[in-house]
Scaffold this motif. Structure first.
Motif, PDB file in Angstrom:
ATOM      1  N   LEU A 234       0.861  -1.176   0.000  1.00  0.00           N
ATOM      2  CA  LEU A 234       0.000   0.000   0.000  1.00  0.00           C
ATOM      3  C   LEU A 234       0.898   1.226   0.000  1.00  0.00           C
ATOM      4  CD1 LEU A 234      -2.768  -1.131   2.483  1.00  0.00           C
ATOM      5  CD2 LEU A 234      -2.955  -0.852   0.025  1.00  0.00           C
TER       6      LEU A 234
ATOM      7  N   ASP B   8      -3.705 -15.291  -0.293  1.00  0.00           N
ATOM      8  CA  ASP B   8      -3.324 -14.253   0.672  1.00  0.00           C
ATOM      9  C   ASP B   8      -3.773 -14.679   2.058  1.00  0.00           C
ATOM     10  OD1 ASP B   8      -2.104 -11.949   1.592  1.00  0.00           O
ATOM     11  OD2 ASP B   8      -3.402 -10.560   0.523  1.00  0.00           O
ATOM     12  N   ASP B   9      -3.181 -14.030   3.062  1.00  0.00           N
ATOM     13  CA  ASP B   9      -3.554 -14.393   4.438  1.00  0.00           C
ATOM     14  C   ASP B   9      -4.906 -13.796   4.801  1.00  0.00           C
ATOM     15  OD1 ASP B   9      -2.450 -11.815   4.422  1.00  0.00           O
ATOM     16  OD2 ASP B   9      -1.376 -12.064   6.312  1.00  0.00           O
ATOM     17  N   VAL B  10      -5.098 -12.509   4.500  1.00  0.00           N
ATOM     18  CA  VAL B  10      -6.346 -11.834   4.861  1.00  0.00           C
ATOM     19  C   VAL B  10      -6.894 -11.077   3.659  1.00  0.00           C
ATOM     20  CG1 VAL B  10      -7.409 -10.092   6.361  1.00  0.00           C
ATOM     21  CG2 VAL B  10      -5.590 -11.559   7.269  1.00  0.00           C
ATOM     22  N   LEU B  11      -8.184 -11.251   3.398  1.00  0.00           N
ATOM     23  CA  LEU B  11      -8.864 -10.488   2.340  1.00  0.00           C
ATOM     24  C   LEU B  11      -9.708  -9.403   3.011  1.00  0.00           C
ATOM     25  CD1 LEU B  11      -9.711 -10.078  -0.633  1.00  0.00           C
ATOM     26  CD2 LEU B  11     -11.444 -11.850  -0.277  1.00  0.00           C
ATOM     27  N   PHE B  12      -9.531  -8.166   2.550  1.00  0.00           N
ATOM     28  CA  PHE B  12     -10.238  -7.025   3.152  1.00  0.00           C
ATOM     29  C   PHE B  12     -10.995  -6.296   2.042  1.00  0.00           C
ATOM     30  CE2 PHE B  12      -9.515  -2.645   5.279  1.00  0.00           C
ATOM     31  CZ  PHE B  12     -10.658  -2.744   6.056  1.00  0.00           C
ATOM     32  N   THR B  13     -10.490  -5.175   1.535  1.00  0.00           N
ATOM     33  CA  THR B  13     -11.232  -4.423   0.515  1.00  0.00           C
ATOM     34  C   THR B  13     -11.207  -5.106  -0.849  1.00  0.00           C
ATOM     35  OG1 THR B  13      -9.364  -3.087  -0.233  1.00  0.00           O
ATOM     36  CG2 THR B  13     -10.614  -2.259   1.665  1.00  0.00           C
ATOM     37  N   GLY B  14     -10.193  -5.937  -1.093  1.00  0.00           N
ATOM     38  CA  GLY B  14     -10.060  -6.623  -2.374  1.00  0.00           C
ATOM     39  C   GLY B  14      -9.141  -5.909  -3.358  1.00  0.00           C
ATOM     40  N   ARG B  15      -8.679  -4.707  -2.986  1.00  0.00           N
ATOM     41  CA  ARG B  15      -7.884  -3.941  -3.950  1.00  0.00           C
ATOM     42  C   ARG B  15      -6.495  -4.542  -4.183  1.00  0.00           C
ATOM     43  NH1 ARG B  15      -7.502   1.905  -2.733  1.00  0.00           N
ATOM     44  NH2 ARG B  15      -6.825   1.119  -0.726  1.00  0.00           N
ATOM     45  N   THR B  16      -5.942  -5.174  -3.150  1.00  0.00           N
ATOM     46  CA  THR B  16      -4.639  -5.824  -3.308  1.00  0.00           C
ATOM     47  C   THR B  16      -4.752  -7.012  -4.259  1.00  0.00           C
ATOM     48  OG1 THR B  16      -3.888  -5.107  -1.140  1.00  0.00           O
ATOM     49  CG2 THR B  16      -2.818  -7.064  -2.049  1.00  0.00           C
TER      50      THR B  16
ATOM     51  N   ARG C 272     -12.179 -11.111   6.020  1.00  0.00           N
ATOM     52  CA  ARG C 272     -12.694 -10.255   7.106  1.00  0.00           C
ATOM     53  C   ARG C 272     -13.725  -9.235   6.626  1.00  0.00           C
ATOM     54  NH1 ARG C 272      -8.966  -5.227   8.800  1.00  0.00           N
ATOM     55  NH2 ARG C 272     -11.064  -4.680   9.421  1.00  0.00           N
TER      56      ARG C 272
ATOM     57  N   GLU D 165     -10.948  -2.976  13.226  1.00  0.00           N
ATOM     58  CA  GLU D 165     -10.281  -4.141  13.809  1.00  0.00           C
ATOM     59  C   GLU D 165      -9.186  -4.665  12.890  1.00  0.00           C
ATOM     60  OE1 GLU D 165     -13.655  -6.197  16.613  1.00  0.00           O
ATOM     61  OE2 GLU D 165     -13.678  -6.668  14.500  1.00  0.00           O
ATOM     62  N   ARG D 166      -8.363  -5.562  13.441  1.00  0.00           N
ATOM     63  CA  ARG D 166      -7.325  -6.220  12.673  1.00  0.00           C
ATOM     64  C   ARG D 166      -7.359  -7.702  12.970  1.00  0.00           C
ATOM     65  NH1 ARG D 166      -4.168  -4.604   8.593  1.00  0.00           N
ATOM     66  NH2 ARG D 166      -2.397  -5.803   9.383  1.00  0.00           N
ATOM     67  N   VAL D 167      -6.939  -8.479  12.018  1.00  0.00           N
ATOM     68  CA  VAL D 167      -6.770  -9.910  12.248  1.00  0.00           C
ATOM     69  C   VAL D 167      -5.278 -10.198  12.135  1.00  0.00           C
ATOM     70  CG1 VAL D 167      -7.293 -12.221  11.396  1.00  0.00           C
ATOM     71  CG2 VAL D 167      -9.056 -10.447  11.337  1.00  0.00           C
TER      72      VAL D 167
ATOM     73  N   VAL E 223      -2.397 -12.740  11.693  1.00  0.00           N
ATOM     74  CA  VAL E 223      -2.098 -14.116  11.281  1.00  0.00           C
ATOM     75  C   VAL E 223      -0.623 -14.361  11.526  1.00  0.00           C
ATOM     76  CG1 VAL E 223      -1.904 -15.679   9.310  1.00  0.00           C
ATOM     77  CG2 VAL E 223      -3.920 -14.210   9.534  1.00  0.00           C
TER      78      VAL E 223
HETATM   79  P1  5GP Z   1      -7.068  -5.137   0.849  1.00  0.00           P
HETATM   80  O1  5GP Z   1      -7.788  -4.005   1.504  1.00  0.00           O
HETATM   81  O2  5GP Z   1      -6.378  -4.711  -0.378  1.00  0.00           O
HETATM   82  O3  5GP Z   1      -7.952  -6.344   0.665  1.00  0.00           O
HETATM   83  O4  5GP Z   1      -5.957  -5.554   1.874  1.00  0.00           O
HETATM   84  C1  5GP Z   1      -4.761  -4.826   1.900  1.00  0.00           C
HETATM   85  C2  5GP Z   1      -3.619  -5.674   2.377  1.00  0.00           C
HETATM   86  O5  5GP Z   1      -3.652  -5.646   3.783  1.00  0.00           O
HETATM   87  C3  5GP Z   1      -3.692  -7.140   1.961  1.00  0.00           C
HETATM   88  O6  5GP Z   1      -2.392  -7.669   1.765  1.00  0.00           O
HETATM   89  C4  5GP Z   1      -4.335  -7.792   3.147  1.00  0.00           C
HETATM   90  O7  5GP Z   1      -3.885  -9.125   3.287  1.00  0.00           O
HETATM   91  C5  5GP Z   1      -3.862  -6.922   4.286  1.00  0.00           C
HETATM   92  N1  5GP Z   1      -4.853  -6.835   5.350  1.00  0.00           N
HETATM   93  C6  5GP Z   1      -6.017  -6.163   5.350  1.00  0.00           C
HETATM   94  N2  5GP Z   1      -6.628  -6.286   6.537  1.00  0.00           N
HETATM   95  C7  5GP Z   1      -5.834  -7.086   7.280  1.00  0.00           C
HETATM   96  C8  5GP Z   1      -5.933  -7.609   8.608  1.00  0.00           C
HETATM   97  O8  5GP Z   1      -6.862  -7.377   9.382  1.00  0.00           O
HETATM   98  N3  5GP Z   1      -4.892  -8.408   9.005  1.00  0.00           N
HETATM   99  C9  5GP Z   1      -3.836  -8.710   8.205  1.00  0.00           C
HETATM  100  N4  5GP Z   1      -2.901  -9.538   8.704  1.00  0.00           N
HETATM  101  N5  5GP Z   1      -3.714  -8.237   6.965  1.00  0.00           N
HETATM  102  C10 5GP Z   1      -4.718  -7.437   6.520  1.00  0.00           C
END
Ligand code: 5GP
Ligand code: MG
Length: 177
Positions: A70, A102-110, A135, A157-159, A161
């Motif tokens: 990011l 990936d370990d965690v999927l959040f917004t999907g932009r990555t 998440r 929040e955060r997860v 891993v």
């Molecule tokens: P995106 O928003 O693009 O889906 O996620 C951005 C990046 O941050 C990705 O590599 C994703 O794995 C990481 N990420 C987003 N939220 C979390 C979280 O709660 N925990 C961890 N470990 N990684 C996160």
């Protein structure tokens, strides 16, 4: 800051086994299986999955990596967006089944940036998405084909891993601030 452990080492191992089973079951016909992890922990998870997948598919499963970080624009409103920093894919993606991990999927932009990076190298037979934790909070229409654990989270929040061998222990922890 409040932590709650969602899975311990045993629980994480069970999730990985189940994910490998689902990846092996829903194959893209006739195409060799290859994994591409998203740095950092997506690569660790991909390597763990590859070891579990090899006996299921009857051959070695190669693992590549994409590095997407990011990037914060100093001129903007502090907005951050994913930028491709590098790829380490030592196999041909053309005609292959590529499972992004990936370990965690959040917004999907990555993931979107990772799909672009892979598809810039050739035309895979198919691209699938496997994540250890979903998440929620998607901003674009990207959904995992295989999700190990779906967790309802608050945006703040955060997860966390942690996975061997990059970490000393295996665990999934939810952290509320
Ligand atoms: P995106 O928003 O693009 O889906 O996620 C951005 C990046 O941050 C990705 O590599 C994703 O794995 C990481 N990420 C987003 N939220 C979390 C979280 O709660 N925990 C961890 N470990 N990684 C996160
Ligand atoms: Mg990640």
């Amino acid at each position: 800051e409040r932590e709650s452990r969602l899975r311990d080492a045993q629980g994480l191992a069970e999730i990985l086994t189940e994910m490998a089973g689902r990846i092996a079951k829903d194959r893209c016909a006739g195409a060799p299986l290859r994994l591409v992890g998203i740095r950092t922990r997506g690569v660790t998870i991909a390597e763990r999955l590859a070891l579990l997948l090899a006996p299921l598919v009857g051959q070695e499963v190669p693992v590549g990596a994409v590095d997407i970080t990011l990037y914060r624009d100093d001129l903007g409103q502090g907005e951050r967006w994913p930028v491709l920093r590098g790829t380490e894919i030592g196999f041909d993606v053309e005609g292959a089944e590529i499972v992004l991990v990936d370990d965690v999927l959040f917004t999907g932009r990555t993931v979107r940036a990772a799909i672009n990076a892979v598809c810039d190298l050739g035309r895979p037979a198919c691209v699938r998405l496997a994540v250890l934790v979903d998440r929620g909070h998607r901003e674009i229409p990207i959904q995992p084909d295989v999700a190990g654990l779906t967790v309802t989270t608050d945006r703040s929040e955060r997860v966390r891993v942690r996975a061997r061998p990059i970490d000393p222990v295996d665990e999934i922890v939810r952290i509320a601030f």
